[in-house]
Design a protein around this motif. Structure first.
Motif, short mmCIF file in Angstrom:
data_model
loop_
_atom_site.label_atom_id
_atom_site.label_comp_id
_atom_site.label_asym_id
_atom_site.label_seq_id
_atom_site.Cartn_x
_atom_site.Cartn_y
_atom_site.Cartn_z
N LEU A 1 0.85 -1.18 0.00
CA LEU A 1 0.00 0.00 0.00
C LEU A 1 0.89 1.23 0.00
CD1 LEU A 1 -2.58 -0.97 2.80
CD2 LEU A 1 -2.97 -1.02 0.33
N TYR A 2 0.41 2.31 -0.61
CA TYR A 2 1.17 3.55 -0.66
C TYR A 2 0.28 4.75 -0.36
CZ TYR A 2 4.80 0.80 -2.88
OH TYR A 2 5.76 -0.14 -3.14
N GLY A 3 0.88 5.74 0.27
CA GLY A 3 0.19 7.00 0.44
C GLY A 3 0.07 7.71 -0.89
N ASP A 4 -0.96 8.51 -1.04
CA ASP A 4 -1.21 9.17 -2.32
C ASP A 4 -0.04 10.06 -2.74
OD1 ASP A 4 -4.78 9.67 -1.76
OD2 ASP A 4 -3.66 7.97 -2.59
N SER A 5 0.62 10.68 -1.79
CA SER A 5 1.67 11.64 -2.12
C SER A 5 2.94 10.97 -2.63
CB SER A 5 2.00 12.50 -0.90
OG SER A 5 2.45 11.70 0.17
N VAL A 6 3.07 9.66 -2.46
CA VAL A 6 4.31 8.98 -2.87
C VAL A 6 4.08 7.93 -3.95
CG1 VAL A 6 5.25 9.36 -0.57
CG2 VAL A 6 4.27 7.12 -1.15
N LYS A 7 2.84 7.69 -4.32
CA LYS A 7 2.55 6.67 -5.34
C LYS A 7 3.29 6.97 -6.63
CE LYS A 7 -2.04 5.10 -3.86
NZ LYS A 7 -3.49 5.15 -4.13
N GLY A 8 3.91 5.94 -7.19
CA GLY A 8 4.65 6.09 -8.43
C GLY A 8 6.07 6.58 -8.25
N ARG A 9 6.42 7.00 -7.03
CA ARG A 9 7.79 7.50 -6.77
C ARG A 9 8.53 6.63 -5.77
NH1 ARG A 9 8.54 12.28 -4.35
NH2 ARG A 9 6.57 12.22 -3.19
N PHE A 10 7.81 6.07 -4.81
CA PHE A 10 8.43 5.26 -3.76
C PHE A 10 8.05 3.80 -3.95
CE2 PHE A 10 8.68 8.67 -0.14
CZ PHE A 10 9.31 9.53 -1.02
N ALA A 11 8.92 2.91 -3.48
CA ALA A 11 8.64 1.48 -3.54
C ALA A 11 9.12 0.81 -2.25
CB ALA A 11 9.31 0.85 -4.74
N ILE A 12 8.24 0.04 -1.64
CA ILE A 12 8.60 -0.70 -0.43
C ILE A 12 8.88 -2.15 -0.80
CG2 ILE A 12 6.18 -1.25 0.12
CD1 ILE A 12 6.93 -0.96 3.09
N SER A 13 9.86 -2.74 -0.14
CA SER A 13 10.18 -4.14 -0.37
C SER A 13 10.73 -4.72 0.93
CB SER A 13 11.19 -4.30 -1.50
OG SER A 13 12.40 -3.64 -1.19
N ARG A 14 10.83 -6.06 0.96
CA ARG A 14 11.34 -6.70 2.16
C ARG A 14 12.12 -7.95 1.79
NH1 ARG A 14 6.45 -7.80 5.89
NH2 ARG A 14 8.05 -8.80 7.19
N ASP A 15 13.04 -8.32 2.66
CA ASP A 15 13.82 -9.54 2.53
C ASP A 15 13.76 -10.24 3.87
OD1 ASP A 15 15.81 -11.52 2.46
OD2 ASP A 15 17.06 -10.34 1.10
N ASN A 16 12.90 -11.24 3.98
CA ASN A 16 12.70 -11.89 5.27
C ASN A 16 13.87 -12.80 5.67
OD1 ASN A 16 10.28 -10.59 5.62
ND2 ASN A 16 9.02 -12.33 4.99
N VAL A 17 14.72 -13.13 4.73
CA VAL A 17 15.92 -13.90 5.07
C VAL A 17 16.93 -13.00 5.76
CG1 VAL A 17 17.86 -15.21 4.15
CG2 VAL A 17 15.55 -15.53 3.19
N LYS A 18 17.09 -11.79 5.24
CA LYS A 18 18.02 -10.83 5.83
C LYS A 18 17.38 -10.00 6.94
CE LYS A 18 20.78 -10.31 1.61
NZ LYS A 18 21.28 -9.35 0.59
N ASN A 19 16.08 -10.17 7.15
CA ASN A 19 15.36 -9.37 8.16
C ASN A 19 15.49 -7.88 7.88
OD1 ASN A 19 14.42 -11.59 9.59
ND2 ASN A 19 16.23 -11.69 10.87
N MET A 20 15.24 -7.52 6.64
CA MET A 20 15.35 -6.14 6.21
C MET A 20 14.09 -5.70 5.48
SD MET A 20 18.34 -5.04 7.19
CE MET A 20 18.54 -3.56 6.20
N VAL A 21 13.76 -4.43 5.64
CA VAL A 21 12.69 -3.78 4.88
C VAL A 21 13.30 -2.53 4.25
CG1 VAL A 21 10.42 -2.72 4.96
CG2 VAL A 21 10.95 -4.65 6.46
N TYR A 22 12.91 -2.24 3.03
CA TYR A 22 13.50 -1.13 2.29
C TYR A 22 12.42 -0.17 1.80
CZ TYR A 22 17.25 -4.58 2.12
OH TYR A 22 18.19 -5.52 2.45
N LEU A 23 12.83 1.08 1.65
CA LEU A 23 11.98 2.07 1.01
C LEU A 23 12.83 2.79 -0.03
CD1 LEU A 23 9.13 3.36 0.99
CD2 LEU A 23 10.09 5.16 2.44
N GLN A 24 12.60 2.47 -1.29
CA GLN A 24 13.28 3.16 -2.38
C GLN A 24 12.51 4.42 -2.71
OE1 GLN A 24 16.25 2.39 -4.02
NE2 GLN A 24 15.93 4.39 -4.98
N MET A 25 13.17 5.56 -2.62
CA MET A 25 12.52 6.84 -2.85
C MET A 25 13.16 7.52 -4.05
SD MET A 25 12.16 8.17 1.09
CE MET A 25 13.90 8.48 1.27
N ASN A 26 12.37 7.74 -5.07
CA ASN A 26 12.84 8.39 -6.30
C ASN A 26 12.11 9.70 -6.52
OD1 ASN A 26 14.47 6.08 -6.85
ND2 ASN A 26 12.73 5.07 -7.85
#
Length: 123
Positions: free
Chosen positions: A59-84
């Motif tokens: 899910l994304y907030g309206d102000s960041v849709k199309g610019r930000f991307a969230i992802s996760r790696d459950n093996v590395k126990n990491m969550v990411y937010l790519q902001m463009n």
């Protein structure tokens, strides 16, 4: 119990990119839906993005849709937010959060929070 530590914030020019990271420890990360929120000075905390426990739903907030991307790696126990395509109005402290149930856009639904990382977008 889970601990969250954000990193990757900093100063970036308008139009630039940053990737935020959230390291989790304690209970298995795959047990939690994860979210990113932000708070600018004098403003309420704002929903940015959320991802389900296995990453199937986002899910994304309206102000960041199309610019930000969230992802996760459950093996590395990491969550990411790519902001463009960052804008000055993206300037805020960004927080990582976790909850034991499904994704939510509501900050009060989250059980655990990190300490935040500052993102400043300025020329």
């Amino acid at each position: 119990q889970v601990q969250l530590v954000e990193s990757g914030g900093g100063l970036v020019q308008p139009g630039g990119s940053l990737r935020l990271s959230c390291a989790t420890s304690g209970r298995t990360q795959g047990s939690y839906a994860m979210g990113w929120f932000r708070q600018a000075p004098g403003k309420e905390r704002e929903f940015v993005a959320a991802i389900s426990r296995r990453g199937a739903a986002t899910l994304y907030g309206d102000s960041v849709k199309g610019r930000f991307a969230i992802s996760r790696d459950n093996v590395k126990n990491m969550v990411y937010l790519q902001m463009n395509s960052l804008k000055p109005e993206d300037t805020a402290v960004y927080y990582c959060a976790a909850r034991l149930s499904g994704v939510s856009i509501t900050s009060t639904a989250y059980d655990y929070w990190g300490q935040g990382t500052q993102v400043t977008v300025s020329s």
